[in-house]
Design a protein around this motif. Sequence first.
Motif, PDB file in Angstrom:
ATOM      1  N   ALA A 155       0.830  -1.204   0.000  1.00  0.00           N
ATOM      2  CA  ALA A 155       0.000   0.000   0.000  1.00  0.00           C
ATOM      3  C   ALA A 155       0.868   1.260   0.000  1.00  0.00           C
ATOM      4  N   LEU A 156       1.923   1.248   0.789  1.00  0.00           N
ATOM      5  CA  LEU A 156       2.823   2.403   0.834  1.00  0.00           C
ATOM      6  C   LEU A 156       3.563   2.585  -0.489  1.00  0.00           C
ATOM      7  N   ILE A 157       4.029   1.500  -1.058  1.00  0.00           N
ATOM      8  CA  ILE A 157       4.733   1.585  -2.345  1.00  0.00           C
ATOM      9  C   ILE A 157       3.774   2.076  -3.433  1.00  0.00           C
ATOM     10  N   ALA A 158       2.514   1.595  -3.378  1.00  0.00           N
ATOM     11  CA  ALA A 158       1.510   2.058  -4.340  1.00  0.00           C
ATOM     12  C   ALA A 158       1.228   3.544  -4.173  1.00  0.00           C
ATOM     13  N   ALA A 159       1.411   4.053  -2.955  1.00  0.00           N
ATOM     14  CA  ALA A 159       1.200   5.486  -2.693  1.00  0.00           C
ATOM     15  C   ALA A 159       2.414   6.324  -3.065  1.00  0.00           C
ATOM     16  N   GLY A 160       3.447   5.678  -3.609  1.00  0.00           N
ATOM     17  CA  GLY A 160       4.610   6.412  -4.095  1.00  0.00           C
ATOM     18  C   GLY A 160       5.775   6.527  -3.132  1.00  0.00           C
ATOM     19  N   VAL A 161       5.772   5.753  -2.052  1.00  0.00           N
ATOM     20  CA  VAL A 161       6.857   5.807  -1.073  1.00  0.00           C
ATOM     21  C   VAL A 161       7.967   4.830  -1.498  1.00  0.00           C
ATOM     22  N   PRO A 162       9.248   5.262  -1.558  1.00  0.00           N
ATOM     23  CA  PRO A 162      10.353   4.357  -1.905  1.00  0.00           C
ATOM     24  C   PRO A 162      10.417   3.174  -0.947  1.00  0.00           C
ATOM     25  N   SER A 163      10.964   2.043  -1.413  1.00  0.00           N
ATOM     26  CA  SER A 163      10.843   0.787  -0.681  1.00  0.00           C
ATOM     27  C   SER A 163      11.448   0.805   0.716  1.00  0.00           C
ATOM     28  N   VAL A 164      12.648   1.376   0.892  1.00  0.00           N
ATOM     29  CA  VAL A 164      13.250   1.403   2.230  1.00  0.00           C
ATOM     30  C   VAL A 164      12.430   2.280   3.160  1.00  0.00           C
ATOM     31  N   ALA A 165      12.036   3.464   2.691  1.00  0.00           N
ATOM     32  CA  ALA A 165      11.187   4.341   3.496  1.00  0.00           C
ATOM     33  C   ALA A 165       9.826   3.700   3.753  1.00  0.00           C
ATOM     34  N   ALA A 166       9.319   2.960   2.760  1.00  0.00           N
ATOM     35  CA  ALA A 166       8.042   2.263   2.934  1.00  0.00           C
ATOM     36  C   ALA A 166       8.152   1.198   4.009  1.00  0.00           C
ATOM     37  N   ASN A 167       9.257   0.459   4.010  1.00  0.00           N
ATOM     38  CA  ASN A 167       9.447  -0.581   5.013  1.00  0.00           C
ATOM     39  C   ASN A 167       9.575   0.028   6.406  1.00  0.00           C
ATOM     40  N   ALA A 168      10.345   1.110   6.524  1.00  0.00           N
ATOM     41  CA  ALA A 168      10.487   1.794   7.807  1.00  0.00           C
ATOM     42  C   ALA A 168       9.147   2.365   8.266  1.00  0.00           C
ATOM     43  N   SER A 169       8.419   2.998   7.361  1.00  0.00           N
ATOM     44  CA  SER A 169       7.125   3.591   7.699  1.00  0.00           C
ATOM     45  C   SER A 169       6.109   2.520   8.088  1.00  0.00           C
ATOM     46  N   SER A 170       6.155   1.382   7.401  1.00  0.00           N
ATOM     47  CA  SER A 170       5.260   0.277   7.726  1.00  0.00           C
ATOM     48  C   SER A 170       5.514  -0.232   9.139  1.00  0.00           C
ATOM     49  N   THR A 171       6.780  -0.361   9.502  1.00  0.00           N
ATOM     50  CA  THR A 171       7.131  -0.822  10.849  1.00  0.00           C
ATOM     51  C   THR A 171       6.609   0.138  11.904  1.00  0.00           C
ATOM     52  N   VAL A 172       6.798   1.437  11.687  1.00  0.00           N
ATOM     53  CA  VAL A 172       6.336   2.440  12.646  1.00  0.00           C
ATOM     54  C   VAL A 172       4.809   2.443  12.728  1.00  0.00           C
ATOM     55  N   ALA A 173       4.151   2.326  11.586  1.00  0.00           N
ATOM     56  CA  ALA A 173       2.689   2.377  11.557  1.00  0.00           C
ATOM     57  C   ALA A 173       2.061   1.202  12.299  1.00  0.00           C
ATOM     58  N   LEU A 174       2.653   0.023  12.170  1.00  0.00           N
ATOM     59  CA  LEU A 174       2.077  -1.172  12.780  1.00  0.00           C
ATOM     60  C   LEU A 174       2.472  -1.339  14.245  1.00  0.00           C
ATOM     61  N   TYR A 175       3.399  -0.539  14.694  1.00  0.00           N
ATOM     62  CA  TYR A 175       3.902  -0.679  16.060  1.00  0.00           C
ATOM     63  C   TYR A 175       2.810  -0.464  17.117  1.00  0.00           C
TER      64      TYR A 175
END
Length: 251
Positions: free
Chosen positions: A32-52
């Motif tokens: 979902a983050l990558i589809a929203a235009g977020v680069p993969s490393v930033a998407a992975n970091a953002s995903s971790t923070v969001a699900l925390y």
Amino acid sequence: MTEHLLLLAGAGLAAGAMNALAGGGSFVTLPALIAAGVPSVAANASSTVALYPGGLASAWVYRQGLAEVCGVPIRPMLIVTLVGGLAGSLLLLWTPSSTFDVILPWLLLAATLALAFGPRIAPWLQQHARLGAAPILAIQFALGVYGGYFGGAVGLMMMAAWSLLAGVDLKQLNPPRTLMVSAANSVAVLCFVVAGAVRWRETLLLAAGAVVGGYLGAHLGRRLDPRVVRSATIALSVAMTVAFFVRAARG
């Protein structure tokens, strides 16, 4: 733009519930983050923070079910998970997005295979291998590194590894899984925030949905048949793994 915001909010809700049930929420949030235009490393970091936060909500619901893992007390398992999570998160920050794009499908494949075939290997392994505390802690450290580096499907990886070694069903493993995933993510979140790797607007939308989904999913997980949870999680894992291999092939 509005479509992306709705996509992220819905992905957070679904991912929070998935993480509470068996793990694998990042199979939803990362695409979902990558589809929203977020680069993969930033998407992975953002995903971790969001699900925390959602993970913490689930851990709170499961707190009374905590017990030793594979015969090892919770405290040493928690310590090695924290150390591993720190090492993995630092490794992610040093990885270029182009490199992570190549690695990502293989990480998803490893998680999917472990979940799908772990129960078939478990009886043989339990019969021929008697691991003491030190090897189990070493395995947990590696899982902590994996969780800090990738985050995606780390709950699945822990469940798969523990079920191989202990031979118990998914419901029994849910309480320690939520705690260990939250532990690995705690140090990862700190590293990602300090490094400025988080895309906050997208992250906050995912997090809001994940908190609600995590709380509701943990209650639902007490009632669902583990076989249903397992089958649904494997199906989603396979679909997302294939999708990311296709994405990598297209460059």
